[in-house]
Design an enzyme around this catalytic site. Structure first.
Site, mmCIF file in Angstrom:
data_model
loop_
_atom_site.group_PDB
_atom_site.id
_atom_site.type_symbol
_atom_site.label_atom_id
_atom_site.label_comp_id
_atom_site.label_asym_id
_atom_site.label_seq_id
_atom_site.Cartn_x
_atom_site.Cartn_y
_atom_site.Cartn_z
ATOM 1 N N GLU A 28 -49.290 42.127 57.216
ATOM 2 C CA GLU A 28 -49.537 42.730 56.037
ATOM 3 C C GLU A 28 -51.008 42.336 55.302
ATOM 4 O O GLU A 28 -50.853 41.363 54.586
ATOM 5 C CB GLU A 28 -48.287 43.028 55.268
ATOM 6 C CG GLU A 28 -47.568 44.260 55.907
ATOM 7 C CD GLU A 28 -45.990 44.309 54.754
ATOM 8 O OE1 GLU A 28 -45.284 45.762 55.083
ATOM 9 O OE2 GLU A 28 -46.170 44.227 52.873
ATOM 10 N N CYS A 29 -51.358 42.809 55.062
ATOM 11 C CA CYS A 29 -53.119 42.526 54.296
ATOM 12 C C CYS A 29 -53.324 41.235 54.828
ATOM 13 O O CYS A 29 -54.451 40.718 55.624
ATOM 14 C CB CYS A 29 -52.748 42.556 52.319
ATOM 15 S SG CYS A 29 -53.556 43.143 51.454
#
Length: 484
Positions: free
Chosen positions: A369-370
């Site tokens: 994520e990210c």
């Protein structure tokens, strides 16, 4: 012997403000630390998706900071998640987000501090930046008190007060409102916590400086606030009629992943084969490595709890220090953080970059994520990264921030296509291209677009999600570890 109340009955209060920048984090963190110093077991919570404030809360209390997000998890989970975190505690302090009544854009009160306070049946203490005003503070507080009668503002803390004379004028004005002043904090630069492009600098990056900052917040709150009155206000909270969330219980009641969990090169399932038995795991729990350290500090506590409840052995490693993944790693989770700040160090760790790439190539599940997405790219700001994804990442002047309503576009180690989840984005970087041949998510809000990458066992995206809202994600991930 005194027994702590169950989580649903723990005394609690919400620290809110008219707007961001009023001093919520200083008051909430300082109060948590001051109460802990008195020997109380304090349960720390944060309204909304923010990862950074809970790190300071954890430092103040010695307990995991937990988020309460009514948008990502739904209003029905706020009480149970709170009760889970508050188990065995004497008191809970909940730090709000933005202004008291600010929630998800276009969704009314949803996910606002006021909304969460009502869900928790908790009183609110309002932190007001009193600089550059005197009598007007009464009108401000009156407006917040009267806006929603279901929100009980039980006291005010006046922050950034300049002098004794200023304090006297403010107290005189507040007498007409009928809301008690529970604290007065003077301007104190030493309590400040440094910020950068995504807010406060995380605790993990500051070491002893963070310890000093929390101690300074605690001293300011202890000196300037009526702590006994704040504890009394917390004790006026209503009892919640819900049981505490439990990772094992929610997984036991959730369905098995749709069969089969995708595996590269696997034959399609036979519909006539009947019910699928749970996979045998002769080697015991599969090891899931979770990135940590200063570069990857963004994670919700419930994610590792769900992974463990699903049968994983969770091992934290530091991509800045460890030269290879933990031995026996069968799955990898790389959450958010600041790889752009540590790009040169991450790039220099060639051994770990190679280890990550080899794991991804093997088809093992990798959830990124990210920050994790950036780390898996070919390069970040021109520096080599893991090269799992044929994409390039760089810093940007544009802040991308907000809640997202998304649907899984491609079957992956996390979800089957069509799974709907809510999440949030929070970054100042960009990835080119923004989506692969098999995108991870189709964004429904604020505009329709596809985003992210699904490749072999890899699921990489900018979207931060909260797995408590969809616990089957953890079960599916761990089962993929067993079958890949």
């Amino acid at each position: 012997m005194v027994t702590a109340p169950p989580g649903s009955a723990v005394p609690r209060l919400v620290v809110a403000a008219p707007s961001s920048g009023s001093g919520k984090t200083t008051v909430a963190t300082g109060l948590m630390a001051a109460l802990t110093a008195r020997g109380l077991a304090v349960s720390p919570h944060k309204v909304g998706p923010d990862y950074i404030d809970p790190g300071y809360h954890a430092l103040a209390t010695g307990r995991l900071g937990r988020n309460l997000d009514a948008y990502m998890c739904g209003p029905g989970l706020v009480g149970p998640l709170f009760a889970n975190g508050a188990r065995g505690c004497d008191i809970a302090v909940v730090e709000g987000v933005m202004g008291l009544y600010d929630g998800a854009a276009g969704e009314g009160e949803l996910a606002s501090t006021a909304h969460v306070a009502k869900l928790l049946r908790a009183p609110v203490v309002l932190v007001v930046d009193a600089s550059s005003q005197s009598r007007s503070v009464a009108a401000l507080v009156h407006g917040f008190v009267s806006w929603d009668p279901e929100v009980r503002i039980g006291g005010v803390i006046l922050n950034k007060v300049a002098s004794d004379r200023h304090e006297a004028l403010l107290r005189e004005a507040m007498d007409s409102v009928g809301v008690p002043v529970l604290g007065v904090l003077r301007r104190a630069p030493r309590v400040g916590v440094p910020s950068r492009h995504l807010g406060l600098v995380p605790v993990a990056e500051r070491g002893s400086e963070a310890v000093g900052a929390v101690a300074a917040m605690a001293a300011q709150v202890a000196d300037g606030c009526d702590v006994e009155a704040l504890v009394g206000l917390a004790r006026s909270a209503g009892v919640l009629s819900c049981a505490g969330w439990d990772a094992g219980e929610v997984l036991a009641s959730s369905p098995l992943p749709p069969r089969p969990v995708p595996s590269p090169g696997a034959a399609p399932p036979d519909p006539a084969a009947g019910p699928r038995p749970r996979p045998r795991t002769p080697d015991g729990p599969r090891r899931v490595a979770v990135a940590g350290g200063a570069a990857f500090t963004f994670s919700y506590a419930e994610h590792t709890e769900l992974l463990a409840a699903a049968g994983a052995e969770v091992v934290v490693f530091d991509p800045l220090r460890d030269e290879e993944l933990p031995e026996g790693t069968g799955g990898l989770v790389i959450g958010g953080g600041f790889p752009e700040v540590y790009a040169s160090e991450l790039s220099a760790n060639e051994g770990l970059r190679k280890s990550v790439a080899e794991l991804a190539l093997s088809g093992a599940p990798v959830a990124a994520e990210c920050a994790g997405l950036l780390y898996l790219c070919r390069e970040l700001d021109g520096l080599p990264m893991c090269g799992v994804l044929d994409a390039s990442a760089r810093m940007s002047d544009r802040l991308t921030l907000g809640y997202r309503d998304a649907v899984a576009v491609s079957d992956s180690a996390l979800a089957v296509a069509g799974t709907r989840m809510r999440g949030h984005e929070f970054h100042r970087t960009t990835v080119e291209p923004g989506a692969g041949a098999a995108p991870a998510w189709g964004m429904r809000t604020p505009e329709r677009r596809v985003e992210g990458f699904v490749k072999r066992g890899v699921h990489a995206s900018y979207l931060h999600t909260h797995w408590a809202a969809e616990p089957g994600v953890a079960r599916r991930f761990v089962e993929r570890c067993r079958t890949s």
